[in-house]
Write a protein that holds these residues in place. Structure first.
Motif: not given
Lengths: 279, 279
Positions: A1-29
């Motif tokens: 899942m995390l890998g998949q999000i990382r791979r799709q980063l470029s596909r995301f919109s600005k807002t989505e990327r903000k969320i993706a970044e937080y998720v990737l950096n603080h997945a455990e939270l």
DNA sequence: AATAAAATGAAACTAAGTTTCATATATTCT
DNA sequence: AGAATATATGAAACTTAGTTTCATTTTATT
């Protein structure tokens, strides 16, 4: 899942990327956070958080939380595509990868299918007069399997690979009928056209498709979402069949379960006849 | 957590024990359940469910769900059949079982396929002039999928559900040709007869079948064994398709891998044409 | 048998998640 | 370039899920 999000980063919109970044950096939270908290942390709206989970192919934020919780137990990520396939892999190595990929895809299905939609689908099919299945290319396999299984249950089912054949059946559909459209992308023209036509006749439209902004997904009355497993651009998706068939299996088993012993007797009957006739 | 609950069973009140029992027997379902659902299943009130989680030392039901989800990740005990299917299972529960069963079956495939046989199969198919696939009933799905995949690779493939059609192709087979027989039991008369006829013509016989003492298994030149997953006698095997398809996938991917970029270009070409033609 | 204590469920309440709708932004077409 | 269309976003409404309260029942104790 995390890998998949990382791979799709470029596909995301600005807002989505903000969320993706937080998720990737603080997945455990994430598993203990609410949409409101995540929204605040990522500086987006709650609505966007929910949309984000759908955009990565997960049915709900709740399912997303549980998936992440599970994933973080042991960091081993699923191999979900074949981009890693090397030129010199032996058949057996490739076989092991295929097993891994297929199993991983089926696993993700747990998070992409929504309980409510599944229940709606079963209820609709229970009361259905006629059921039409349609899928082309790879998805034809699932449609054919469904045809076989549902026929065994005594339903009046139609499936034919030929577009024009199916077309000629649709004018006779009405409110009690169901059209099950199977398409990975949700954009296949043939499938889409027949689905729209069927809906126009009053039939209920069930879509077995990847969760996305595709027309089929949007227009369906009931969505049974298959996970967005990344596909190898060179060979296409080999996993979609597995997830589609698993969805069909679940519908079939649910109907058997609710129909009770009566239907099973008839089925046994058919089997016994088959044995007699065929040897 | 589960062990802890089990140990405390005696300490619990009647109501708590009802909940504990359900949790222990269906731990994997809890993460997707609500308090209301669990309350109904255990035949207690919602309030008691919440109290139960507190009583075992968890702050909230939500935390309890996540904890259980994490705990079950590594507990890979697969359900391999549906004999456990209860009359009152909900569609979602059945869906989860189906996922479990299918994933388990694919996993077992790792143990049932033999490396050498797989390598022989790939080598044989690489040099094949013509390839015939045949399977009936549930196994027809795998045959159809194979037909589709191998055609995309430029092979001269034949598959038709009709026995007599296939029969009429076989007299033209020779040493460089391959007959792939797909059958779970390995005893299906139609498949067996065609397989024997093809072998008699000199074609190589590859069997995708459960490993057993069946005639098909014995007579095959190459055996790709699918696991003997116990099937629910009432509804027929739903898992065999999964394993058969996974075998087909492995063969397909292996051939793509060995064919190199040339074949991929042609495939891409077809895709682009498809996009142009179909919209 | 009377009282106290504990356990339980119904219902009220609170929090969380999801959808809808209006608005803002980007893209396409003329 | 400017209009038209499509896409993306957040605020608010809404739905669903989880928790607490309180009255009632059950059990234990004197």
């Amino acid at each position: 899942m995390l890998g998949q999000i990382r791979r799709q980063l470029s596909r995301f919109s600005k807002t989505e990327r903000k969320i993706a970044e937080y998720v990737l950096n603080h997945a455990e939270l994430i598993p203990t956070m609410t949409t409101k908290e995540l929204a605040a942390k990522a500086d987006v709206s709650e609505a966007s958080v929910v949309r984000f989970t759908k955009s990565v192919g997960i049915g709900s934020f709740k399912a997303f939380k549980i998936l992440l919780a599970q994933e973080l137990v042991n960091q081993e990520e699923y191999i979900t595509d074949f981009s890693i396939t090397q030129k010199k892999d032996t058949p057996y190595e490739l076989f092991q990868k295929v097993v891994h990929v297929n199993r991983g895809a089926i696993d993700l299905l747990l998070a992409s299918i929504e309980k409510k939609e599944l229940e709606k689908a079963v209820k609709t099919l229970q009361n259905a007069r006629r059921i039409l299945f349609y899928g082309v290319g790879g998805s034809a396999v699932a449609a054919m399997d469904a045809h076989f299984k549902f026929t065994k249950l005594g339903y009046q089912v139609e499936y034919h690979a030929d577009f024009h054949y199916m077309l000629s059946v649709i004018p006779f559909l009405s409110e009690n009928d169901v059209f099950v459209a199977i398409s990975m992308s949700g954009e296949t023209k043939d499938v889409l056209e027949l689905a729209r036509f069927a809906k126009q006749q009053g039939a209920v439209l069930i879509a077995i498709t990847n969760l996305n902004k595709s027309p089929l997904c949007k227009e369906a009355d009931i969505q049974l979402a298959t996970p967005n497993v990344e596909k190898d651009f060179r060979v296409g998706s080999i996993t979609s069949r597995m997830t589609q068939l698993t969805v069909i299996d679940a519908l079939y088993i649910s109907l058997v379960n609710q129909m009770g012993e009566g239907i099973i007797d008839r089925y046994q009957n058919a089997r016994e006849q088959a044995v007699k006739l065929r040897r």
